[in-house]
Design a protein around this motif. Structure first.
Motif, short mmCIF file in Angstrom:
data_model
loop_
_atom_site.label_atom_id
_atom_site.label_comp_id
_atom_site.label_asym_id
_atom_site.label_seq_id
_atom_site.Cartn_x
_atom_site.Cartn_y
_atom_site.Cartn_z
N ASP A 18 -9.11 5.83 11.82
CA ASP A 18 -9.92 5.33 10.70
C ASP A 18 -10.50 3.96 11.02
OD1 ASP A 18 -10.44 5.61 7.54
OD2 ASP A 18 -9.89 3.54 8.02
N PHE A 19 -9.71 3.08 11.61
CA PHE A 19 -10.19 1.74 11.92
C PHE A 19 -11.30 1.78 12.96
CE2 PHE A 19 -6.37 -1.09 10.54
CZ PHE A 19 -6.54 -0.64 9.24
N THR A 20 -11.18 2.66 13.93
CA THR A 20 -12.24 2.80 14.94
C THR A 20 -13.53 3.29 14.29
OG1 THR A 20 -10.64 3.25 16.70
CG2 THR A 20 -12.92 3.96 17.07
N CYS A 29 0.81 -1.22 0.00
CA CYS A 29 0.00 0.00 0.00
C CYS A 29 0.85 1.26 0.00
CB CYS A 29 -0.95 0.01 1.20
SG CYS A 29 -2.22 -1.27 1.12
N GLY A 30 2.18 1.13 -0.01
CA GLY A 30 3.04 2.30 -0.10
C GLY A 30 3.04 3.13 1.17
N ARG A 31 3.32 4.42 1.00
CA ARG A 31 3.37 5.35 2.12
C ARG A 31 2.00 5.98 2.32
NH1 ARG A 31 9.20 8.44 1.12
NH2 ARG A 31 10.50 6.58 1.37
N LEU A 32 1.52 5.91 3.54
CA LEU A 32 0.17 6.37 3.83
C LEU A 32 -0.06 7.84 3.50
CD1 LEU A 32 -2.53 5.30 4.89
CD2 LEU A 32 -1.87 6.14 7.14
N PRO A 33 0.91 8.75 3.76
CA PRO A 33 0.63 10.17 3.48
C PRO A 33 0.42 10.50 2.01
CG PRO A 33 2.45 9.96 5.04
CD PRO A 33 2.19 8.59 4.48
N VAL A 34 0.74 9.58 1.09
CA VAL A 34 0.53 9.84 -0.34
C VAL A 34 -0.96 10.05 -0.59
CG1 VAL A 34 0.68 8.83 -2.64
CG2 VAL A 34 2.57 8.60 -1.05
N GLY A 35 -1.30 10.96 -1.51
CA GLY A 35 -2.68 11.25 -1.80
C GLY A 35 -3.46 10.04 -2.28
N PRO A 41 -5.20 3.65 -0.35
CA PRO A 41 -6.24 2.62 -0.53
C PRO A 41 -6.88 2.20 0.78
CG PRO A 41 -4.08 1.61 -0.63
CD PRO A 41 -3.84 3.08 -0.48
N TRP A 42 -7.59 3.10 1.42
CA TRP A 42 -8.19 2.81 2.72
C TRP A 42 -9.08 1.57 2.71
CZ3 TRP A 42 -6.42 4.21 7.15
CH2 TRP A 42 -5.78 5.45 7.32
#
Length: 277
Positions: free
Chosen positions: A173-175, A130-136, A139-140
């Motif tokens: 987000d998970f919550t 999924c790469g780096r999360l801060p990237v626009g 894939p949530w």
């Protein structure tokens, strides 16, 4: 084993290197899916651009938006990393930034499809880069559908500081989306602070640690012969054990999978996967 997703914080080590090392060492049938919104790198890097023509998740997205044919088109977009065994398959990521716009609205569709691969005939685990999360456009939906999310981080203070904020973002987000507790774990790379220190500081268990191995990392990034005896490859091969143990404990506790999950996906019997080399 369903979906195992790897993601990192800004400035942290390459998720793709860790994911590819694990994929090449996995003991069950596996699909490695490059879902990094910033683009895939395995085709041009590890595979050295050896394949002709477009291939991967970008092509699948365009076809799905046009024809809704994901189930039939999926297998033709894969690359056999250990041809002709069809046991380690790669779904390459986007290579053209223009494709990113087609993929983003389909993350949930891909997440549901990946989940069905576990119950397919034959069954496949799915390892997702999924790469780096801060990237626009992260894939949530894929992260939420994962049975285990591994947050990759180095063991030095600057990396741990960035990882702390990423942990909080994922947990919020998970919550909000009611993802079961215990999904998120740390995968530490290289030397630095001890696992116990990191776990206490970030309030998250460390599932495993991959060694700093520049030679193996270079091959996985730029291509060449992967030697299974390298420290990185041995550690990546051992990663499957704690991941499987974690999943077994969670499934026993939650009686998972439950009714109503996406249906199983059957792989075609005829050769539909192109060899990488």
């Amino acid at each position: 084993m369903a979906i195992i997703a790897l993601v990192s914080a800004k400035g942290s080590p390459g998720v793709t290197t860790a994911a590819l090392a694990a994929a090449l060492s996995w003991h069950r049938r596996l699909v490695l899916a490059e879902c990094d919104p910033a683009g895939g790198s395995i085709l041009a890097g590890y595979l050295g651009g050896a394949l002709d023509g477009p291939r991967g998740i970008g092509e699948l997205a365009v076809g799905e938006l046009r024809d809704g044919n994901l189930e039939t088109a999926f297998w033709s977009q894969l690359v056999d990393l250990d041809a002709p065994k069809r046991e380690r398959l790669l779904l390459p990521g986007v290579v053209d930034p223009a494709q990113a716009g087609s993929v983003t609205p389909l993350w949930q569709r891909f997440a549901d499809f990946f989940t069905g691969l576990e119950r397919g005939v034959p069954p496949y685990d799915v390892l997702v880069d999924c790469g780096r999360l801060p990237v626009g456009g992260p894939p949530w939906p894929v992260l939420r559908a994962a049975a285990v999310v591994l947050l990759v981080t180095r063991a030095h203070l600057p990396d741990l500081s960035a990882t702390r904020s990423t942990i909080r973002a994922i947990e919020r987000d998970f919550t909000e989306h009611r993802v079961p507790a215990g999904t998120l774990r740390l995968l530490v790379v290289g030397d630095g602070h001890a696992n116990s220190e990191i776990s206490r500081a970030l309030r998250l268990p460390v599932i495993a640690r991959l060694p700093h191995d520049p030679r193996a990392a270079e091959v996985l990034t730029l291509g060449g012969t992967v030697r299974s005896g390298r420290p990185l490859m041995r550690a990546a091969g051992a990663l499957e054990v704690p991941v499987r143990s974690l999943l077994d404990r969670r499934r026993a506790r939650l009686a998972w999978p439950a009714a109503g999950q996406p249906r199983a996906v059957t792989a075609p019997a005829a050769p539909g996967v192109a060899g990488a080399v």
